[in-house]
Structure formats: C-alpha cells, structure tokens
Design an enzyme around this catalytic site. Sequence first.
Site, PDB file in Angstrom:
ATOM      1  N   ARG A 151       4.910  20.100   9.176  1.00 16.98           N
ATOM      2  CA  ARG A 151       6.157  20.799   9.238  1.00 16.98           C
ATOM      3  C   ARG A 151       6.179  22.049   7.965  1.00 16.98           C
ATOM      4  O   ARG A 151       6.741  22.904   8.141  1.00 16.98           O
ATOM      5  CB  ARG A 151       7.482  19.704   9.413  1.00 16.98           C
ATOM      6  CG  ARG A 151       8.685  20.579   9.284  1.00 16.98           C
ATOM      7  CD  ARG A 151       8.715  21.541  10.546  1.00 16.98           C
ATOM      8  NE  ARG A 151       9.962  22.067  10.751  1.00 16.98           N
ATOM      9  CZ  ARG A 151      10.286  22.985  11.501  1.00 16.98           C
ATOM     10  NH1 ARG A 151       9.381  23.738  12.263  1.00 16.98           N
ATOM     11  NH2 ARG A 151      11.704  23.706  11.711  1.00 16.98           N
TER      12      ARG A 151
ATOM     13  N   ASP B 100      18.713  26.530  16.562  1.00 19.79           N
ATOM     14  CA  ASP B 100      17.342  26.540  16.388  1.00 19.79           C
ATOM     15  C   ASP B 100      16.515  25.372  17.377  1.00 19.79           C
ATOM     16  O   ASP B 100      17.467  24.355  17.594  1.00 19.79           O
ATOM     17  CB  ASP B 100      16.896  26.071  14.900  1.00 19.79           C
ATOM     18  CG  ASP B 100      15.530  25.816  14.465  1.00 19.79           C
ATOM     19  OD1 ASP B 100      14.655  26.728  14.556  1.00 19.79           O
ATOM     20  OD2 ASP B 100      15.196  24.843  14.030  1.00 19.79           O
ATOM     21  N   ALA B 101      15.276  25.379  17.479  1.00 24.72           N
ATOM     22  CA  ALA B 101      14.705  24.400  18.273  1.00 24.72           C
ATOM     23  C   ALA B 101      13.964  23.364  17.525  1.00 24.72           C
ATOM     24  O   ALA B 101      14.291  22.311  17.394  1.00 24.72           O
ATOM     25  CB  ALA B 101      13.826  25.240  19.264  1.00 24.72           C
ATOM     26  N   TYR B 102      13.080  23.593  16.934  1.00 19.32           N
ATOM     27  CA  TYR B 102      12.202  22.594  16.209  1.00 19.32           C
ATOM     28  C   TYR B 102      12.760  21.995  15.052  1.00 19.32           C
ATOM     29  O   TYR B 102      13.136  22.480  14.081  1.00 19.32           O
ATOM     30  CB  TYR B 102      10.620  23.044  15.935  1.00 19.32           C
ATOM     31  CG  TYR B 102       9.877  23.644  16.968  1.00 19.32           C
ATOM     32  CD1 TYR B 102       9.452  22.719  18.071  1.00 19.32           C
ATOM     33  CD2 TYR B 102       9.900  24.972  17.474  1.00 19.32           C
ATOM     34  CE1 TYR B 102       8.928  23.051  18.957  1.00 19.32           C
ATOM     35  CE2 TYR B 102       9.139  25.415  18.630  1.00 19.32           C
ATOM     36  CZ  TYR B 102       8.865  24.477  19.569  1.00 19.32           C
ATOM     37  OH  TYR B 102       8.209  24.808  20.522  1.00 19.32           O
TER      38      TYR B 102
ATOM     39  N   SER C 285      14.475  30.829  18.269  1.00 21.77           N
ATOM     40  CA  SER C 285      13.723  30.033  17.727  1.00 21.77           C
ATOM     41  C   SER C 285      12.282  30.925  17.211  1.00 21.77           C
ATOM     42  O   SER C 285      12.206  31.801  17.930  1.00 21.77           O
ATOM     43  CB  SER C 285      13.010  28.840  18.515  1.00 21.77           C
ATOM     44  OG  SER C 285      12.028  28.040  17.975  1.00 21.77           O
ATOM     45  N   ASN C 286      11.503  30.293  16.160  1.00 15.67           N
ATOM     46  CA  ASN C 286      10.123  30.975  16.016  1.00 15.67           C
ATOM     47  C   ASN C 286       9.300  30.590  16.968  1.00 15.67           C
ATOM     48  O   ASN C 286       7.983  31.314  17.059  1.00 15.67           O
ATOM     49  CB  ASN C 286       9.815  30.127  14.523  1.00 15.67           C
ATOM     50  CG  ASN C 286      10.512  30.891  13.488  1.00 15.67           C
ATOM     51  OD1 ASN C 286      10.802  31.895  13.399  1.00 15.67           O
ATOM     52  ND2 ASN C 286      10.257  30.308  12.249  1.00 15.67           N
TER      53      ASN C 286
END
Length: 228
Positions: free
Chosen positions: A45, A9-11, A122-123
């Site tokens: 977030r 995942d990124a964030y 990722s989203n």
Amino acid sequence: MPITTCVFDAYGTLFDVAAAAREAAREPAFAAIADTWPQLAEHWRLKQLQYSWLRAVTGAHDDFWQVTQEGLDWSLEKMGVADDPALRERLLALYWELQAFAEVPAMLRALKDGGLNTAILSNGSPAMLEGAVQSAGISDLLDVSLSVESVGVFKPHASVYDLVGQHYGCAKDEVLFVSSNGWDAAAATGYGFTTAWVNRGGDPVDRLPWTPAHQLRELSGIPALAGL
C-alpha cells in the site's frame, strides 16, 4: 449550505486493501507469507501511494493498475518472495476482488435513503473501480465512480477534486469528502470540501497546511456528519 453529495475515496476507505494479502496467506500454496502478510500488505500500500505521488509530481502518469503492480513487485522483493510468480499472480487477482468494509453497505444505503448523492473519487482506473464495486455488491448504492484517468494525474491534484463539481454541478461546500488517507482528506479540506478522515489505525494527523474537519474510526458515522 447543507451537504448534498457524499464522495468517497475507494481503496482503504470503502474497500479493504489488506484483504488480498490476507486471503492469499490463508491458502496452503502461499505459506511463505502466512506470518508476514501484514508487512507485505503495508509495504504494498505504501509503495502504491508513493509511486502515485511521484508520478503526479513528475508528470509521468500511468494508470493505477500499473502503479499497483510496481508497488507489489517492490514489496515482494523487500519480503524476500520475489521468486514466486504464482504468489504475484494470485495477489494481483485478489486485488480485483476486494470486499467492502463491513459497515459500508448500510452506511451507503442510509445516505441514498436520505436523498444524497453518493460517488467514488479515486486514483483507481475505471476498470479497477468497476471490478471492486461489483465484487463488493454495492453498485446500486453509488451514482458514479469518478477516476483520475479522465484528467491524467493522481490525487491530490486539484483537477481530481474538480471532477465532483463537474459531474454534479454542486458547490464545494455541498460536498462531504471521505478518505482513509489523512493526506487526501487534508488536501480536500484545502480544496474547499467538508472532509472526514477514516482513521482506522489511530494514526497521528499529518503535518500539512490543512487538517480534516472530522475524524472517525470507521464509516458508520458518515450519515450523521452529512446531516441525516
């Protein structure tokens, strides 16, 4: 089967999403959030994630940049600073310049040196992910950034996790999926990936039908989990 592919995942996992509010709070022009930026970052977030889930459930998809802006607008109003357009503009600009957590480059380098595939799932929209990867200086350590935009629905929809096998042609049990979101790691466990939850905050395990296979406080242990 041995792990051949590590997917992140990124964030919040590779990139520090609190950095935008933290950096803005250090600037004299935005003294209004000097003491409250942690709450602003937390609200931002949470709303960003909640809005992505609601859009996924209702089929009202829009890209993650739209969701990110909507989450920020709610958060600015919640914190009583919605009347500062310069602050909004600065926070959004900083979101395109997020830095990776300190251990990320060495961790990814170890995976690449060990011959493993490395990817983001990722989203985030393709443009957002490209900006983050370039800003963090890790583009040479990742094979690809896979975005939900190719399927038009946010995680944890199974079609998002399908993107890994479609890209690499690998089996599910060859994949180590890593996320800082407990719900994401749990859903990926249910999908069939080996999973690691990066639980930086020491949060309780989510009450879901599945649990992550591994828990870590940061990412430096990922190569060992991948068998290196």
